[in-house]
Design a protein around this motif. Structure first.
Motif, mmCIF file in Angstrom:
data_model
loop_
_atom_site.group_PDB
_atom_site.id
_atom_site.type_symbol
_atom_site.label_atom_id
_atom_site.label_comp_id
_atom_site.label_asym_id
_atom_site.label_seq_id
_atom_site.Cartn_x
_atom_site.Cartn_y
_atom_site.Cartn_z
ATOM 1 N N LEU A 253 0.844 -1.191 0.000
ATOM 2 C CA LEU A 253 0.000 0.000 0.000
ATOM 3 C C LEU A 253 0.882 1.244 0.000
ATOM 4 O O LEU A 253 2.020 1.196 0.453
ATOM 5 C CB LEU A 253 -0.916 0.018 1.229
ATOM 6 N N MET A 254 0.338 2.345 -0.494
ATOM 7 C CA MET A 254 1.106 3.581 -0.541
ATOM 8 C C MET A 254 0.272 4.750 -0.057
ATOM 9 O O MET A 254 -0.941 4.792 -0.272
ATOM 10 C CB MET A 254 1.583 3.871 -1.971
ATOM 11 N N VAL A 255 0.954 5.692 0.598
ATOM 12 C CA VAL A 255 0.388 6.998 0.912
ATOM 13 C C VAL A 255 1.209 8.041 0.165
ATOM 14 O O VAL A 255 2.437 8.057 0.228
ATOM 15 C CB VAL A 255 0.418 7.285 2.424
ATOM 16 N N LYS A 256 0.512 8.933 -0.544
ATOM 17 C CA LYS A 256 1.161 9.963 -1.346
ATOM 18 C C LYS A 256 0.302 11.220 -1.303
ATOM 19 O O LYS A 256 -0.905 11.138 -1.559
ATOM 20 C CB LYS A 256 1.309 9.467 -2.794
ATOM 21 N N PRO A 257 0.944 12.398 -0.984
ATOM 22 C CA PRO A 257 2.308 12.680 -0.572
ATOM 23 C C PRO A 257 2.608 12.146 0.823
ATOM 24 O O PRO A 257 1.807 11.436 1.404
ATOM 25 C CB PRO A 257 2.382 14.211 -0.611
ATOM 26 N N ALA A 258 3.779 12.579 1.354
ATOM 27 C CA ALA A 258 4.242 12.009 2.610
ATOM 28 C C ALA A 258 4.220 12.997 3.778
ATOM 29 O O ALA A 258 3.600 12.740 4.808
ATOM 30 C CB ALA A 258 5.664 11.452 2.431
ATOM 31 N N LEU A 259 4.876 14.140 3.637
ATOM 32 C CA LEU A 259 5.157 14.971 4.805
ATOM 33 C C LEU A 259 3.915 15.555 5.447
ATOM 34 O O LEU A 259 3.827 15.637 6.678
ATOM 35 C CB LEU A 259 6.125 16.100 4.435
ATOM 36 N N ALA A 260 2.949 15.975 4.643
ATOM 37 C CA ALA A 260 1.715 16.531 5.209
ATOM 38 C C ALA A 260 0.727 15.444 5.603
ATOM 39 O O ALA A 260 -0.378 15.761 6.083
ATOM 40 C CB ALA A 260 1.065 17.492 4.214
ATOM 41 N N TYR A 261 1.120 14.178 5.430
ATOM 42 C CA TYR A 261 0.198 13.063 5.642
ATOM 43 C C TYR A 261 0.803 11.982 6.543
ATOM 44 O O TYR A 261 0.475 10.818 6.421
ATOM 45 C CB TYR A 261 -0.214 12.476 4.291
ATOM 46 N N TYR A 279 5.453 8.066 -0.435
ATOM 47 C CA TYR A 279 6.044 8.754 -1.580
ATOM 48 C C TYR A 279 6.360 10.190 -1.160
ATOM 49 O O TYR A 279 5.471 11.022 -1.004
ATOM 50 C CB TYR A 279 5.083 8.745 -2.775
ATOM 51 N N ASN A 280 7.655 10.448 -0.976
ATOM 52 C CA ASN A 280 8.173 11.783 -0.662
ATOM 53 C C ASN A 280 8.258 12.555 -1.984
ATOM 54 O O ASN A 280 9.223 12.457 -2.708
ATOM 55 C CB ASN A 280 9.539 11.615 0.004
ATOM 56 N N GLY A 314 5.683 5.019 10.154
ATOM 57 C CA GLY A 314 5.176 3.707 9.761
ATOM 58 C C GLY A 314 5.550 3.250 8.376
ATOM 59 O O GLY A 314 5.198 2.142 7.964
ATOM 60 N N ALA A 315 6.269 4.076 7.610
ATOM 61 C CA ALA A 315 6.652 3.677 6.261
ATOM 62 C C ALA A 315 7.730 2.600 6.302
ATOM 63 O O ALA A 315 8.731 2.737 6.998
ATOM 64 C CB ALA A 315 7.162 4.884 5.478
ATOM 65 N N ASP A 316 7.516 1.538 5.552
ATOM 66 C CA ASP A 316 8.541 0.495 5.396
ATOM 67 C C ASP A 316 9.469 0.820 4.232
ATOM 68 O O ASP A 316 10.638 0.425 4.230
ATOM 69 C CB ASP A 316 7.875 -0.856 5.141
ATOM 70 N N ILE A 317 8.930 1.504 3.227
ATOM 71 C CA ILE A 317 9.640 1.821 1.987
ATOM 72 C C ILE A 317 9.379 3.289 1.686
ATOM 73 O O ILE A 317 8.265 3.780 1.906
ATOM 74 C CB ILE A 317 9.127 0.945 0.824
ATOM 75 N N ILE A 318 10.395 3.998 1.177
ATOM 76 C CA ILE A 318 10.235 5.414 0.874
ATOM 77 C C ILE A 318 10.680 5.677 -0.562
ATOM 78 O O ILE A 318 11.833 5.430 -0.914
ATOM 79 C CB ILE A 318 11.057 6.299 1.835
ATOM 80 N N ILE A 319 9.753 6.143 -1.388
ATOM 81 C CA ILE A 319 10.112 6.637 -2.709
ATOM 82 C C ILE A 319 10.520 8.088 -2.537
ATOM 83 O O ILE A 319 9.720 8.916 -2.072
ATOM 84 C CB ILE A 319 8.934 6.534 -3.700
ATOM 85 N N THR A 320 11.760 8.411 -2.881
ATOM 86 C CA THR A 320 12.227 9.769 -2.651
ATOM 87 C C THR A 320 13.303 10.153 -3.657
ATOM 88 O O THR A 320 14.172 9.348 -4.007
ATOM 89 C CB THR A 320 12.767 9.950 -1.215
#
Length: 335
Positions: A253-261, A279-280, A314-320
């Motif tokens: 699963l993904m959450v995008k964007p990251a910092l405000a969320y 996703y940063n 809680g992110a296991d993986i970071i797209i950045t």
């Protein structure tokens, strides 16, 4: 027990102590580096709003991939800028589409490097939306409806073409209802039942995507994406979206964007046990770069802190887009 018996600063006294009790750690294994691939020859053009990020033609791509591998980053995600666009985004699912060509080359150079294929149509359509569109004029302006069910077939074709080219992970970013189920069934029917789906489950209609629109040349030609991407004010909706993707067969699963969320990242992590990707995004990256260029912030310290924050949330993986710099800085800290 309380002060003075309890003194929390005891465990902060030295760098070695702080390191020993540190709760959250980041490493190059956590990162996925985005790459923008385009047609032409000899192309390595810096994206104006994203310093340090480039468009690469196929013949210049090798240098970028070599550097990524040397830094110990285990995965890349590919975005393609096609030679031509049309209303159906046909180059997205063409056998010789730009992402497919790039995937084949990367897998021939580094078979163990994970290639994640962005599965969407917006970079490939002349209208810039993430699916088929029914357009009409009203009050002298062009309007359009994105057709959900009709778009699913094109997304399935895109995913299968990417898997055939050697993509290790399919990452559908379109936010159509039912997209995970359709792609899962399509991949399975084509013999790619072992290829995982990294679902863009919680994707907000965010102002943080601005620089990406330049990088991917994918700005909508009319309207916006608020009828299919999520309202930034909503949190409970994120749980419903993620649950649908889980039930339809998503593997991540993904959450995008990251910092405000970050609250959403933690909520999704608490609700579901699948690997979670944050996703940063481009706007988050560009703000850091702009602040650093003006001498307002310490880029290294800020980047490592924000990536640690995403992991802690809680992110296991970071797209950045910070992947290469962060991997380099972490290596320097260890040496």
């Amino acid at each position: 027990m309380a002060f003075p018996t309890v003194r929390h600063r005891r465990l902060r006294r030295t760098a070695a102590l702080r390191s020993m009790v540190r709760e959250t750690a980041i490493s190059a294994d956590d990162f996925i580096m985005p790459i923008f691939v385009t047609y032409g020859e000899g192309v390595k053009n810096e994206i104006g709003s994203m310093p340090g990020v480039y468009h690469f033609s196929l013949d210049t791509l090798r240098g970028e991939v070599d550097e990524i591998v040397e830094l110990g980053i285990k995965a890349v995600i590919l975005f393609g800028i096609p030679e031509s666009k049309d209303s159906l985004g046909t180059e997205a699912y063409a056998q010789d589409g730009i992402i497919q060509q790039a995937t084949r080359r990367i897998k021939s150079w580094y078979p163990d490097l994970l290639v994640v294929a962005d599965t969407c149509l917006c970079e490939f359509t002349d209208h810039g939306h993430c699916g088929m569109v029914h357009t009409f004029e009203r009050d002298g302006h062009v309007h359009g409806d994105v057709l959900n069910d009709e778009s699913l077939e094109l997304l399935v074709r895109t995913a299968v073409a990417q898997a055939e080219a050697g993509a290790d992970i399919i990452a559908p970013s379109n936010m159509m209802d039912g997209y995970v189920q359709a792609i899962r069934e399509g991949l399975d029917a084509a013999g790619y039942d072992q290829i995982p789906i990294m679902a863009y489950s919680v994707k907000y209609a965010s102002a943080f995507y601005g620089p990406f629109r330049e990088a991917a040349q994918s700005a909508p030609q009319f309207g916006d994406r608020k009828t299919y991407q999520m309202d930034p004010a909503n949190a409970l909706e994120a749980i419903r979206e993620a649950e649908s993707d889980v039930l339809e067969g998503a593997d991540m699963l993904m959450v995008k964007p990251a910092l405000a969320y970050m609250d959403i990242i933690r909520t999704i992590k608490n609700e579901f046990d699948l690997p979670l990707v944050a996703y940063n995004v481009s706007g988050e990256y560009s703000m850091v770069k702009a602040g650093a260029a003006n001498g307002w912030i310490n880029e290294k310290a800020i980047v490592l802190e924000l990536l640690t924050g995403l992991k802690r949330a809680g992110a296991d993986i970071i797209i950045t887009y910070h992947s290469k710099d962060a991997a380099r800085w972490l290596r320097e800290e260890r040496s």
